[in-house]
Design a protein around this motif. Structure first.
Motif, PDB file in Angstrom:
ATOM      1  N   UNK A  73       0.843  -1.272   0.059  1.00  0.00           N
ATOM      2  CA  UNK A  73      -0.086  -0.019   0.117  1.00  0.00           C
ATOM      3  C   UNK A  73       0.899   1.339   0.164  1.00  0.00           C
ATOM      4  N   UNK A  74       2.035   1.217   0.527  1.00  0.00           N
ATOM      5  CA  UNK A  74       2.813   2.394   0.396  1.00  0.00           C
ATOM      6  C   UNK A  74       3.216   2.502  -1.012  1.00  0.00           C
ATOM      7  N   UNK A  75       3.190   1.953  -2.008  1.00  0.00           N
ATOM      8  CA  UNK A  75       3.365   2.068  -3.226  1.00  0.00           C
ATOM      9  C   UNK A  75       2.322   2.968  -4.006  1.00  0.00           C
ATOM     10  N   UNK A  76       1.173   2.689  -3.409  1.00  0.00           N
ATOM     11  CA  UNK A  76      -0.102   3.757  -4.091  1.00  0.00           C
ATOM     12  C   UNK A  76       0.217   5.158  -3.918  1.00  0.00           C
ATOM     13  N   UNK A 136      -8.550  -4.566 -10.075  1.00  0.00           N
ATOM     14  CA  UNK A 136      -8.353  -5.275  -9.121  1.00  0.00           C
ATOM     15  C   UNK A 136      -6.894  -5.542  -8.479  1.00  0.00           C
ATOM     16  N   UNK A 137      -6.405  -5.552  -7.337  1.00  0.00           N
ATOM     17  CA  UNK A 137      -5.177  -5.908  -7.015  1.00  0.00           C
ATOM     18  C   UNK A 137      -4.508  -6.795  -8.100  1.00  0.00           C
ATOM     19  N   UNK A 138      -5.064  -7.886  -8.553  1.00  0.00           N
ATOM     20  CA  UNK A 138      -4.578  -8.992  -9.349  1.00  0.00           C
ATOM     21  C   UNK A 138      -4.104  -7.980 -10.714  1.00  0.00           C
ATOM     22  N   UNK A 139      -5.054  -7.348 -11.173  1.00  0.00           N
ATOM     23  CA  UNK A 139      -4.780  -6.587 -12.400  1.00  0.00           C
ATOM     24  C   UNK A 139      -3.716  -5.561 -12.625  1.00  0.00           C
ATOM     25  N   UNK A 140      -3.863  -4.994 -11.349  1.00  0.00           N
ATOM     26  CA  UNK A 140      -2.885  -3.883 -11.114  1.00  0.00           C
ATOM     27  C   UNK A 140      -1.612  -4.302 -10.859  1.00  0.00           C
ATOM     28  N   UNK A 141      -1.265  -5.612 -10.207  1.00  0.00           N
ATOM     29  CA  UNK A 141      -0.130  -6.153  -9.835  1.00  0.00           C
ATOM     30  C   UNK A 141       0.638  -6.254 -11.297  1.00  0.00           C
ATOM     31  N   UNK A 142       0.023  -6.696 -12.471  1.00  0.00           N
ATOM     32  CA  UNK A 142       0.280  -6.750 -13.648  1.00  0.00           C
ATOM     33  C   UNK A 142       0.914  -5.575 -14.103  1.00  0.00           C
ATOM     34  N   UNK A 143       0.114  -4.600 -13.978  1.00  0.00           N
ATOM     35  CA  UNK A 143       0.791  -3.247 -14.412  1.00  0.00           C
ATOM     36  C   UNK A 143       1.905  -2.898 -14.012  1.00  0.00           C
ATOM     37  N   UNK A 144       1.973  -3.151 -12.855  1.00  0.00           N
ATOM     38  CA  UNK A 144       3.409  -2.733 -12.067  1.00  0.00           C
ATOM     39  C   UNK A 144       4.552  -3.577 -12.285  1.00  0.00           C
ATOM     40  N   UNK A 145       4.291  -4.952 -12.771  1.00  0.00           N
ATOM     41  CA  UNK A 145       5.402  -5.799 -13.231  1.00  0.00           C
ATOM     42  C   UNK A 145       6.256  -5.428 -14.055  1.00  0.00           C
ATOM     43  N   UNK A 152       3.773  -2.613 -19.980  1.00  0.00           N
ATOM     44  CA  UNK A 152       2.300  -1.783 -20.448  1.00  0.00           C
ATOM     45  C   UNK A 152       1.321  -2.237 -20.748  1.00  0.00           C
ATOM     46  N   UNK A 153       0.595  -2.909 -19.600  1.00  0.00           N
ATOM     47  CA  UNK A 153      -0.560  -3.626 -19.692  1.00  0.00           C
ATOM     48  C   UNK A 153      -1.449  -2.814 -18.611  1.00  0.00           C
ATOM     49  N   UNK A 154      -2.844  -3.207 -18.518  1.00  0.00           N
ATOM     50  CA  UNK A 154      -3.798  -2.745 -17.756  1.00  0.00           C
ATOM     51  C   UNK A 154      -3.666  -1.448 -17.064  1.00  0.00           C
ATOM     52  N   UNK A 155      -3.951  -0.398 -18.061  1.00  0.00           N
ATOM     53  CA  UNK A 155      -3.947   1.106 -17.449  1.00  0.00           C
ATOM     54  C   UNK A 155      -5.092   1.313 -17.009  1.00  0.00           C
ATOM     55  N   UNK A 156      -6.252   0.806 -16.868  1.00  0.00           N
ATOM     56  CA  UNK A 156      -7.534   1.123 -16.119  1.00  0.00           C
ATOM     57  C   UNK A 156      -7.287   1.769 -14.906  1.00  0.00           C
ATOM     58  N   UNK A 157      -8.159   2.725 -14.487  1.00  0.00           N
ATOM     59  CA  UNK A 157      -8.162   3.196 -13.165  1.00  0.00           C
ATOM     60  C   UNK A 157      -9.361   2.486 -12.324  1.00  0.00           C
ATOM     61  N   UNK A 158     -10.375   2.710 -12.417  1.00  0.00           N
ATOM     62  CA  UNK A 158     -11.703   1.849 -11.918  1.00  0.00           C
ATOM     63  C   UNK A 158     -11.928   0.796 -12.611  1.00  0.00           C
ATOM     64  N   UNK A 159     -12.038   1.023 -13.928  1.00  0.00           N
ATOM     65  CA  UNK A 159     -12.517  -0.163 -14.876  1.00  0.00           C
ATOM     66  C   UNK A 159     -11.431  -0.667 -15.808  1.00  0.00           C
ATOM     67  N   UNK A 160     -11.393  -1.991 -16.205  1.00  0.00           N
ATOM     68  CA  UNK A 160     -10.318  -2.400 -17.210  1.00  0.00           C
ATOM     69  C   UNK A 160     -11.031  -2.607 -18.585  1.00  0.00           C
ATOM     70  N   UNK A 161     -12.450  -2.324 -18.656  1.00  0.00           N
ATOM     71  CA  UNK A 161     -13.085  -2.536 -19.985  1.00  0.00           C
ATOM     72  C   UNK A 161     -12.287  -1.654 -21.073  1.00  0.00           C
ATOM     73  N   UNK A 167      -9.003   7.599  -4.769  1.00  0.00           N
ATOM     74  CA  UNK A 167      -9.339   6.875  -3.689  1.00  0.00           C
ATOM     75  C   UNK A 167      -9.394   5.338  -3.927  1.00  0.00           C
ATOM     76  N   UNK A 168     -10.096   4.810  -4.927  1.00  0.00           N
ATOM     77  CA  UNK A 168     -10.245   3.574  -5.398  1.00  0.00           C
ATOM     78  C   UNK A 168      -9.082   2.830  -5.564  1.00  0.00           C
ATOM     79  N   UNK A 169      -7.995   3.623  -6.404  1.00  0.00           N
ATOM     80  CA  UNK A 169      -6.732   2.792  -6.795  1.00  0.00           C
ATOM     81  C   UNK A 169      -5.972   2.672  -5.606  1.00  0.00           C
ATOM     82  N   UNK A 170      -6.011   3.256  -4.379  1.00  0.00           N
ATOM     83  CA  UNK A 170      -5.119   3.068  -3.221  1.00  0.00           C
ATOM     84  C   UNK A 170      -5.165   1.445  -2.973  1.00  0.00           C
ATOM     85  N   UNK A 171      -6.292   0.986  -2.663  1.00  0.00           N
ATOM     86  CA  UNK A 171      -6.561  -0.653  -2.363  1.00  0.00           C
ATOM     87  C   UNK A 171      -5.834  -1.589  -3.380  1.00  0.00           C
TER      88      UNK A 171
END
Length: 477
Positions: free
Chosen positions: A122-125, A184-193, A200-209, A162-166
């Motif tokens: 969560x500090x990464x947020x 979700x945490x799973x999809x956003x972990x991909x973005x940070x990996x 360069x995957x999963x740029x969505x903020x609240x939605x990944x549609x 605020x949504x992106x924090x968790x």
């Protein structure tokens, strides 16, 4: 301009959730935090909060100007349609800002700070570039032209952040039904990996549609566990160097490349592009991704960590008060506060890297920090509550006001317990007559003289005073 910047009040809340995550992971036998990395991430967050406090008035004013002068449609903020339409609108604009920030060299320099941590918690947020908001606001201007009311945009944007924090945690696994639709945490972990498969995957903020629509979607794959950081490792805890890392590389390339055309275009080329003669010197490409590697982790003593921990705690207190009170501070006080905060962050980062050459600076910095803490803690601020009531013209009111000038001396007022009874207060009533009806304006000005009172005022006291004064004014009529 607002009297307070209430963004600062979120800092203790963020820290609370970070402690909860840390405790949960430790009890689960998972050590996914490192002290120095946490301090570095929070230091980057502080730089962003300070930058935002100084830039917010300008950037939001531009949005209001564009909406007021050039909007194509009129959307009412009371309509649920407005909130639904611009929920998708804000998220869509964020997706394209985020994607373009990863796509071009110059903008990557304003975003790369968020990806530099080799840990993911969560500090990464809060680990964000201090310059990100200086550029991102441009991507939301189309919403103003389309007629998004400023208050709707501001609330939607705050909810998005605020949504992106968790999302920045490894404590939560994949979530059924949400994956592939919401971030979700799973999809956003991909973005940070930094794995090649995840770059360069999963740029969505609240939605990944949007990722699924525009070809940037990648689910987390068990065969490729995420490892974090950037292709070019940061190798420092210094937040100033972290914020300037990519831009400094671009500057060196533009300075040393032989082609004048390359000196200019490299800033606007795709992320990772470098002139051929500079690539021969050092081939650093963000786009390729890298395999896992040893983390940057200088060894320092427990005493050093303790000193840095206490220093950082004092700095967080200073930052909270500084940002909260920033609308009330003079340009000189703002400049002094920024320099004092940056000096503290740099000194702490130096010590955590085992570098003590500048230790004598602490003889000046620490007393200056304690003095400025005392100044902000006791900063007097005059504030007010106002009421406006429509009154029939023939009922021209005459209201006798108390000559006393403290809150406790107003017999009709149920003074909020959080305020000092000796708080100076001045009442004023103004009658604005019209042909058929007039308007009665009541103002109660009062002065607060300590940081706890300022916080109490914004959280509860002002609303209580407004309610009490409204009831009293109605009784007089």
């Amino acid at each position: 301009m607002a009297e307070y910047n209430i963004t600062a009040l979120a800092i203790p809340l963020f820290l609370f959730f970070m402690l909860i995550e840390y405790a949960y992971l430790r009890l689960s036998g998972r050590d996914l935090h490192r002290f120095s990395d946490n301090i570095a991430s929070l230091s980057m967050g502080i730089c962003l909060l300070v930058s935002d406090a100084l830039l917010k008035t300008f950037t939001f004013s531009v949005f209001i100007w564009a909406w007021s002068s050039y909007r194509l449609f009129d959307f009412g903020s009371a309509s649920w349609v407005t909130w639904v339409v611009f929920f998708f609108g804000v998220d869509f604009c964020y997706y394209w800002f985020h994607r373009i920030a990863h796509t071009y060299n110059f903008l990557w320099g304003a975003h790369v700070g968020h990806h530099q941590s080799e840990e993911y918690n969560l500090t990464t947020a809060l680990r964000q570039s201090a310059f990100q908001y200086a550029f991102s606001w441009v991507f939301y201007l189309p919403l103003a032209f389309l007629g998004c009311p400023p208050e709707v945009f501001l609330i939607q944007f705050m909810l998005l952040k605020a949504y992106q924090f968790w999302l920045h945690t490894q404590a939560i696994d994949r979530i059924p039904l949400m994956e592939g639709v919401f971030s979700t945490p799973s999809s956003h972990r991909v973005h940070h990996a930094k794995n090649p498969i995840y770059i360069d995957k999963n740029f969505g903020g609240t939605l990944v549609i949007w990722d699924r629509m525009f070809g940037s979607w990648q689910p987390e794959v068990a065969e490729h566990p995420c490892h974090y950081g950037t292709t070019t490792p940061l190798k420092t805890w210094n937040p100033v160097k972290a914020n300037l890392q990519h831009w400094s590389m671009l500057f060196r390339d533009s300075l040393h490349t032989e082609s004048w055309w390359d000196k200019v275009r490299l800033w606007f080329k795709p992320t990772g592009w470098r002139p051929e003669d500079r690539r021969r010197v050092s081939n650093k490409l963000q786009k390729t991704g890298v395999s896992n590697r040893p983390k940057f982790d200088p060894i320092v003593s427990s005493t050093t960590k303790l000193y840095c921990g206490v220093s950082f705690a004092l700095l967080v207190l200073l930052v909270t008060m500084f940002i909260f009170l920033s609308p009330q501070l003079s340009a000189r006080a703002l400049a002094f506060g920024v320099l004092l905060i940056l000096a503290g962050l740099v000194m702490i980062s130096q010590f955590l890297e085992g570098k003590f050459q500048l230790r004598y600076v602490e003889v000046v910095r620490v007393p200056a920090l304690l003095w400025f803490l005392a100044v902000l803690w006791t900063l007097p601020i005059s504030t007010q509550v106002s009421q406006r009531l429509d009154v029939a013209q023939e009922a021209s009111p005459t209201i006798e006001l108390s000559e006393e000038t403290t809150l406790s001396a107003l017999p009709w007022l149920e003074k909020p317990a959080v305020l000092d009874g000796s708080t100076p207060a001045v009442q004023q009533v103004t009658w604005h007559p019209d042909r058929k009806q007039g308007q009665l304006e009541y103002t109660l000005r009062y002065e607060l003289s300590s940081f706890p009172e300022h916080v109490a005022n914004i959280l509860s006291a002002r609303s209580a005073l407004e309610e009490n004064s409204r009831l009293w004014l109605q009784e007089q009529l």
